[in-house]
Design an enzyme around this catalytic site. Structure first.
Site, PDB file in Angstrom:
ATOM      1  N   HIS A 195       0.885  -1.168   0.000  1.00  0.00           N
ATOM      2  CA  HIS A 195       0.000   0.000   0.000  1.00  0.00           C
ATOM      3  C   HIS A 195       0.923   1.219   0.000  1.00  0.00           C
ATOM      4  O   HIS A 195       2.024   1.150   0.575  1.00  0.00           O
ATOM      5  CB  HIS A 195      -0.823   0.109   1.287  1.00  0.00           C
ATOM      6  CG  HIS A 195      -1.727  -1.047   1.597  1.00  0.00           C
ATOM      7  ND1 HIS A 195      -1.294  -2.176   2.227  1.00  0.00           N
ATOM      8  CD2 HIS A 195      -3.060  -1.205   1.395  1.00  0.00           C
ATOM      9  CE1 HIS A 195      -2.326  -3.000   2.397  1.00  0.00           C
ATOM     10  NE2 HIS A 195      -3.410  -2.435   1.890  1.00  0.00           N
ATOM     11  N   ASP A 235     -10.935 -11.383  10.857  1.00  0.00           N
ATOM     12  CA  ASP A 235      -9.896 -11.683   9.882  1.00  0.00           C
ATOM     13  C   ASP A 235      -8.575 -11.858  10.642  1.00  0.00           C
ATOM     14  O   ASP A 235      -7.971 -10.872  11.049  1.00  0.00           O
ATOM     15  CB  ASP A 235      -9.838 -10.447   8.964  1.00  0.00           C
ATOM     16  CG  ASP A 235      -9.129 -10.670   7.675  1.00  0.00           C
ATOM     17  OD1 ASP A 235      -8.818 -11.823   7.359  1.00  0.00           O
ATOM     18  OD2 ASP A 235      -8.887  -9.677   6.968  1.00  0.00           O
ATOM     19  N   ASP A 268      -5.816 -13.459   9.548  1.00  0.00           N
ATOM     20  CA  ASP A 268      -4.643 -13.383   8.655  1.00  0.00           C
ATOM     21  C   ASP A 268      -3.494 -14.288   9.122  1.00  0.00           C
ATOM     22  O   ASP A 268      -2.352 -13.831   9.295  1.00  0.00           O
ATOM     23  CB  ASP A 268      -4.134 -11.935   8.546  1.00  0.00           C
ATOM     24  CG  ASP A 268      -5.017 -11.064   7.662  1.00  0.00           C
ATOM     25  OD1 ASP A 268      -5.892 -11.603   6.963  1.00  0.00           O
ATOM     26  OD2 ASP A 268      -4.816  -9.838   7.673  1.00  0.00           O
ATOM     27  N   ASP A 309       2.369   1.955   3.361  1.00  0.00           N
ATOM     28  CA  ASP A 309       3.324   0.991   3.937  1.00  0.00           C
ATOM     29  C   ASP A 309       4.749   1.454   3.659  1.00  0.00           C
ATOM     30  O   ASP A 309       5.684   1.073   4.363  1.00  0.00           O
ATOM     31  CB  ASP A 309       3.217  -0.396   3.280  1.00  0.00           C
ATOM     32  CG  ASP A 309       1.826  -0.977   3.334  1.00  0.00           C
ATOM     33  OD1 ASP A 309       1.084  -0.609   4.254  1.00  0.00           O
ATOM     34  OD2 ASP A 309       1.504  -1.789   2.451  1.00  0.00           O
ATOM     35  N   HIS A 356     -11.007 -14.027   3.835  1.00  0.00           N
ATOM     36  CA  HIS A 356     -12.204 -13.262   3.451  1.00  0.00           C
ATOM     37  C   HIS A 356     -13.301 -14.216   2.976  1.00  0.00           C
ATOM     38  O   HIS A 356     -14.481 -13.975   3.214  1.00  0.00           O
ATOM     39  CB  HIS A 356     -11.867 -12.283   2.325  1.00  0.00           C
ATOM     40  CG  HIS A 356     -10.905 -11.199   2.729  1.00  0.00           C
ATOM     41  ND1 HIS A 356     -10.501 -10.210   1.861  1.00  0.00           N
ATOM     42  CD2 HIS A 356     -10.253 -10.957   3.893  1.00  0.00           C
ATOM     43  CE1 HIS A 356      -9.653  -9.398   2.476  1.00  0.00           C
ATOM     44  NE2 HIS A 356      -9.474  -9.846   3.718  1.00  0.00           N
ATOM     45  N   GLU A 381     -10.676  -7.164  -4.382  1.00  0.00           N
ATOM     46  CA  GLU A 381     -10.445  -8.188  -3.350  1.00  0.00           C
ATOM     47  C   GLU A 381     -11.687  -8.251  -2.476  1.00  0.00           C
ATOM     48  O   GLU A 381     -11.886  -7.417  -1.597  1.00  0.00           O
ATOM     49  CB  GLU A 381      -9.197  -7.805  -2.530  1.00  0.00           C
ATOM     50  CG  GLU A 381      -8.842  -8.846  -1.487  1.00  0.00           C
ATOM     51  CD  GLU A 381      -7.603  -8.472  -0.694  1.00  0.00           C
ATOM     52  OE1 GLU A 381      -6.636  -7.921  -1.279  1.00  0.00           O
ATOM     53  OE2 GLU A 381      -7.599  -8.725   0.520  1.00  0.00           O
ATOM     54  N   ASP A 389      -4.599 -13.819  -2.127  1.00  0.00           N
ATOM     55  CA  ASP A 389      -3.996 -13.440  -0.857  1.00  0.00           C
ATOM     56  C   ASP A 389      -3.999 -14.706  -0.002  1.00  0.00           C
ATOM     57  O   ASP A 389      -5.045 -15.142   0.501  1.00  0.00           O
ATOM     58  CB  ASP A 389      -4.766 -12.294  -0.178  1.00  0.00           C
ATOM     59  CG  ASP A 389      -4.214 -10.937  -0.594  1.00  0.00           C
ATOM     60  OD1 ASP A 389      -3.383 -10.884  -1.527  1.00  0.00           O
ATOM     61  OD2 ASP A 389      -4.594  -9.927   0.025  1.00  0.00           O
TER      62      ASP A 389
END
Ligand code: XUL
Ligand code: CO
Length: 441
Positions: free
Chosen positions: A101, A307, A309, A104, A271, A232, A296
């Site tokens: 991003h 989420d 992750d 980031d 997701h 996404e 992802d």
């Protein structure tokens, strides 16, 4: 240059018998599976945000991991230290792509002109680092959910001024993606949704999201971006109801607004499960619509409603994913580890161990999915299951030659049809286990 991770060696393939934690047990980049080396089946990418930025902060406590990489946080020196750390990390693991991003990469300034200047500086630095390596950008994106200005969304915001900021960020993130040779550009609509219909014009918001996407396509193509745009999908979190709920919804949206030629799906495992689907369901829906773009790669926790992750560990899920990917003929994108270490796994070594786990899980998934395809029993079963459409009345139906009245007449003559053949789920699951685990005595 001084090593940032001196305690971690370059990670090599040592095979399943190895007890070396800094070695791959299954990911053997050059091993050929179904005619292609593993590294081509599995274009892995490092997620800049989790790997180089996230410290483990959660709603109840601050971070546990030190991601300063020897520099003062919030400075350009830190932004560069993250680049150094990221490239050492990717080289040691043999990872050839990264995803980012805008925010980031550099600390966001109050004035977007200054943020953009910082982005120019850091992307020059990244380009320098890329020289002499085979590391490239998989996809870029703009963070249009973190800053308070996006509290009501970006494309879907009620404020035209905020919409302009979103446009400015997308434009810059596209510039960066093209500069860094990115294959794709992602829209994840974290704040594109609503909390209550009492204050929301859903139709207007969706039209505006499409407007922003159309502008992005036309700008991207004008600066030479040839890759895919991706949506996404995610059903919720942070918003209660997100517009890109799942692949089917997002594909319908893209078609309704004429965006389907430029966009594909970036499917995230966690997701999918938040939407009440399996990972493989979302992949199948994307692929049958010609829209399977990128993945992802992570996993969630079925006992938690958010989420999480996590690094992929579930070999069943990875195998089912790779089965879909192989059947679709591969990805135009890649496998981005949108995954983070658990909060108590806070050391630099854990960053590597997370990626080793993820890469090995997908390598195993690839090996096993290829074996399932070569075994052929599942494919043969599915083909046989629909065999009644290969001749007679079935053939007439799928050739679009039959009328409703004709079929009704046919049914009347039958009296009662025989029951359709058994679904044999348990048998097929046994085949799956047998291929996964083989002889075991
Ligand atoms: C959030 C998420 C994002 C996107 C990119 O759930 O997955 O990190 O991948 O914005
Ligand atoms: Co993601």
């Amino acid at each position: 240059m001084k090593e940032i991770f001196p305690s971690v060696p370059a990670i090599r393939y040592e095979g399943a018998g190895s007890k070396n934690k800094f070695a791959f047990k299954y990911y053997d980049a050059e091993r050929v599976i179904l005619g292609k080396p593993m590294k081509e089946h599995l274009p892995f990418a490092m997620a800049w945000w989790h790997n180089l930025c996230a410290t483990g902060t959660d709603m109840f406590g601050r971070g546990t991991a030190d991601k300063s990489f020897g520099a003062e946080e919030g400075t350009m020196a830190h932004a560069k230290a993250k680049v150094d750390a990221g490239f050492e990390f990717m080289k040691k693991l043999g990872i050839r792509y990264f995803c980012f991003h805008d925010v980031d990469l550099v600390p966001e300034a109050d004035d977007i002109k200054e943020t953009n200047r910082r982005l120019d500086e850091i992307s020059d630095y990244i380009l320098e680092k890329m020289k002499g390596t085979n590391i490239k950008c998989l996809w870029g994106t703009a963070n249009m959910f973190g800053n308070p200005r996006y509290m009501n969304g970006a494309g879907s915001t009620n404020s035209a001024d905020v919409f302009c900021f979103a446009a400015a960020q997308v434009k810059k993130a596209l510039d960066l993606t093209v500069k860094l040779g990115g294959r794709g550009y992602v829209f994840w609509g974290g704040r594109e949704g609503y909390e209550t219909l009492l204050n929301t014009d859903v139709k207007f918001e969706q039209e505006n999201i499409a407007r922003l996407m159309k502008m992005a396509v036309s700008y991207g193509r004008s600066i030479g971006f040839k890759g895919d745009f991706y949506i996404e999908p995610k059903p919720k979190e942070p918003m209660k109801h997100q517009y890109d709920f799942d692949a089917a919804t997002a594909i319908g949206f893209l078609r309704a607004y004429g965006l389907d030629k430029d966009f594909k799906m970036n499917i995230e495992a966690n997701h999918a499960t938040l939407a009440g689907h399996t990972f493989e369901h979302e992949l199948r829906i994307s692929s049958i619509n010609g829209m399977l773009g990128s993945i992802d790669a992570n996993q969630g926790d079925m006992l938690l409603g958010w989420d999480t992750d996590e690094f992929p560990f579930d070999v069943y899920s990875a195998t089912k994913c790779m089965y879909e990917v192989l059947k679709a003929g591969g990805l135009t994108g890649g496998f981005n580890f949108d995954a983070k270490n658990r909060r108590p796994s806070y050391t630099a070594e854990d960053m590597f161990l997370g990626y080793i786990l993820g890469m090995d899980t997908f390598a195993l998934g690839l090996i096993k999915a290829a074996q399932l395809i070569e075994d052929g029993r599942i494919d043969a079963f599915v083909k046989e299951r629909y065999a009644s459409y290969e001749s007679g009345i079935g053939k007439k139906i799928v050739s679009d030659e039959a009328t409703l009245a004709e079929l009704a007449e046919y049914a009347a003559k039958l009296g009662a049809p025989a029951l359709p053949g058994s679904g044999r789920q348990e048998y097929l699951e046994s085949v799956f286990n047998e291929v996964l685990f083989g002889r075991n005595e």
